[in-house]
Design an enzyme around this catalytic site. Structure first.
Site, short mmCIF file in Angstrom:
data_model
loop_
_atom_site.label_atom_id
_atom_site.label_comp_id
_atom_site.label_asym_id
_atom_site.label_seq_id
_atom_site.Cartn_x
_atom_site.Cartn_y
_atom_site.Cartn_z
N LYS A 196 0.84 -1.21 0.00
CA LYS A 196 0.00 0.00 0.00
C LYS A 196 0.87 1.25 0.00
O LYS A 196 0.58 2.24 -0.70
CB LYS A 196 -0.91 0.00 1.22
N HIS A 256 -10.15 -30.68 -33.73
CA HIS A 256 -11.13 -29.66 -33.31
C HIS A 256 -12.00 -30.16 -32.16
O HIS A 256 -13.22 -30.03 -32.18
CB HIS A 256 -11.98 -29.23 -34.50
#
Length: 508
Positions: free
Chosen positions: A140, A270
């Site tokens: 922070k 596929h």
């Protein structure tokens, strides 16, 4: 005020000390004042480096068996103060709080403890409180404080120290703050998911990632978030692409259905199976799988449920394929398959697969349990007068496994544990069946005596009539239509056996 800052003091308190020694020595070389606790304090002292115990700063000992060591205003005040804020600076002086420019802290190994099967008491003790608070505080206050939140960052941080003589830029501090928040949020996600039993909440965090060449198409960016090394040993070939990974996923989920069974070989394209067979040898299984659709096999993904030997590898080598997957390969087989520069060769490990499936949808995500049901003999309901023979039952269950792993709407045709053809991703079941029949016939398969699997029920008897006209003699389907009896009646009138499983296997 300059955004470049020189590190003059550091708080170091870590669980993992591998790689820490050169960092500590460099800090000492730069005359950085070091504060520490517990085992880390001893580690630093054993290096012959001066270290100030945190309890000398706080005038408060470590308590509750080490649960509370650094949770003190003098520690967090030293980390969180804003050095361009006169009031903050004044309070540091008033309360005799030391400025802390650098925090090196990591977290207790919560996930590893859970994965080890440890009892809950041990798992709870690995929930870090002080560490995560220190990480968040330093991150922070990145404008004034540098945070190193993982042992994985030691090398890069050491380079920063060495190259800049202990000075850091605000851009670098912010970059490391982002890494810290990534670690803290991942940690909290893991803890929540361990405890959560009742809330319907989707929280996921994956630390490992791969940047792919592109997505489904070259104009799309692509990424994989996950641990491929836990799934496979990659022995050869180019990097896996987005489409490769989708096909590999389909292949792995399919072959899982046949784990421990006779030699089985699958060829996928596929995401769907275009060739599949189970035989006495893996070489014959490959030969018969390829016969199912030698055209679609070009550029496909190949997977076996047992070791690939030299004979099989020699056959595979004549086919252009993207990926070959097996639990093992003989040395001769590996040497042969490496003959194609870009062919990807993967050794599949015995890794645990996810129990849920996730996909984006609209402005959110769809999450569901994985389809973990595999139809078995005890599930079958015999609904026709004519009962399947034993060989037909074997083929029916075999076909059902393939059907479950094929895009809906689908019909699968099988004979003697060989995929003859499948109708995949069709908008109607009739279209799927017609596609499967036409495809099988184009490759000169004799459909007389084969079996048919459907991923969902037949709302009308049209499919069983088409199947009958093609020579299909046995059917497996979930049932559940209000018009089931129409299909049953047709089968009874035409000497076709049908079994129902009670489980639909849609795959959208």
């Amino acid at each position: 005020m300059s955004t470049s800052k020189t590190i003059k003091s550091a708080l170091i308190s870590v669980f993992h000390k591998d790689g820490l020694e050169p960092v500590v020595k460099k800090l000492n070389e730069l005359n950085v004042t070091i504060y520490s606790t517990g085992g880390t304090e001893k580690f630093i002292k054993d290096l012959g480096i001066n270290v100030i115990p945190v309890d000398e700063v706080t005038s408060y000992p470590s308590i509750l068996g080490g649960r509370v060591k650094t949770l003190h205003p003098k520690v967090f005040g030293g980390i969180l103060n804003r050095q361009d804020n006169e009031s903050d600076v004044a309070e540091l002086a008033e309360f005799n709080i030391p400025q802390i420019d650098l925090v090196i802290v990591d977290l207790y190994p919560f996930e590893k403890t859970v994965a080890s099967g440890a009892p809950e008491q041990d798992i709870v003790e690995k929930i870090d409180i002080g560490g995560i608070s220190l990480i968040r505080a330093a991150a922070k206050n990145f404008k004034d404080t540098f945070i190193v939140s993982s042992m994985d960052q030691y090398d890069s941080f050491l380079n920063i120290l060495s190259e800049n003589n202990g000075k850091t830029s605000i851009a670098t501090r912010k970059k490391f703050a982002a890494k810290a928040f990534n670690i803290s949020s991942h940690y909290d996600t893991a803890i929540f998911n361990y405890f959560n039993e009742d809330e319907i909440v989707y929280k996921a965090s994956e630390q490992k990632s791969n940047v792919l060449r592109y997505g489904e198409n070259p104009h799309q960016k692509g990424y994989f978030f996950g641990d491929l090394e836990a799934m496979f040993d990659k022995l050869h070939g180019k990097e896996l692409s987005y489409n490769n990974l989708l096909d590999v996923d389909a292949a792995v989920n399919l072959i899982q259905e046949f784990k421990g069974e006779a030699p089985t070989f699958a060829i996928l394209k596929h995401n769907n199976t275009c060739g599949f067979a189970q035989r006495d040898t893996i070489s014959q299984a490959y030969t018969d799988a390829l016969a199912g659709d030698p055209v679609s096999a070009f550029g496909g993904v190949l997977i076996a449920n047992t070791e690939i030997d030299k004979e099989t590898a020699e056959k595979i080598h004549t086919l252009f394929c993207e990926v070959v997957i097996a639990p093992s390969l003989s040395d001769d087989a590996l040497a042969i398959l490496k003959g194609k520069k870009n062919r990807i060769i993967l050794i599949q490990k015995d890794a645990e697969l996810p129990t849920t499936t996730i996909r984006t949808c609209l402005n959110g995500s769809l999450v569901q349990d994985k389809d973990s049901i595999t139809d078995k003999l005890s599930d079958l309901k015999y609904v026709t007068n004519n009962k399947p023979t034993q060989s037909e039952l074997d083929d029916l269950l075999f076909a059902s496994k393939l059907c479950k792993n094929t895009k809906s709407n689908t019909i699968i045709l099988v004979k003697n544990k060989q995929l003859l053809a499948g109708g995949t991703g069709q908008t109607s079941r009739v279209d799927a069946l017609n596609q499967a029949i036409e495809k099988a016939q184009s490759f000169k398969f004799d459909l007389n005596g084969c079996v048919m699997a459907s991923d969902a029920f037949f709302p009308f008897p049209d499919c069983v009539e088409i199947a009958d006209n093609a020579g299909i003699k046995s059917v497996i389907q979930p049932g559940g239509s209000i018009k089931d009896q129409l299909s049953i009646d047709y089968c009874n009138d035409h000497n076709i056996s049908m079994v129902m499983t009670g489980t639909r296997h849609f795959k959208h």
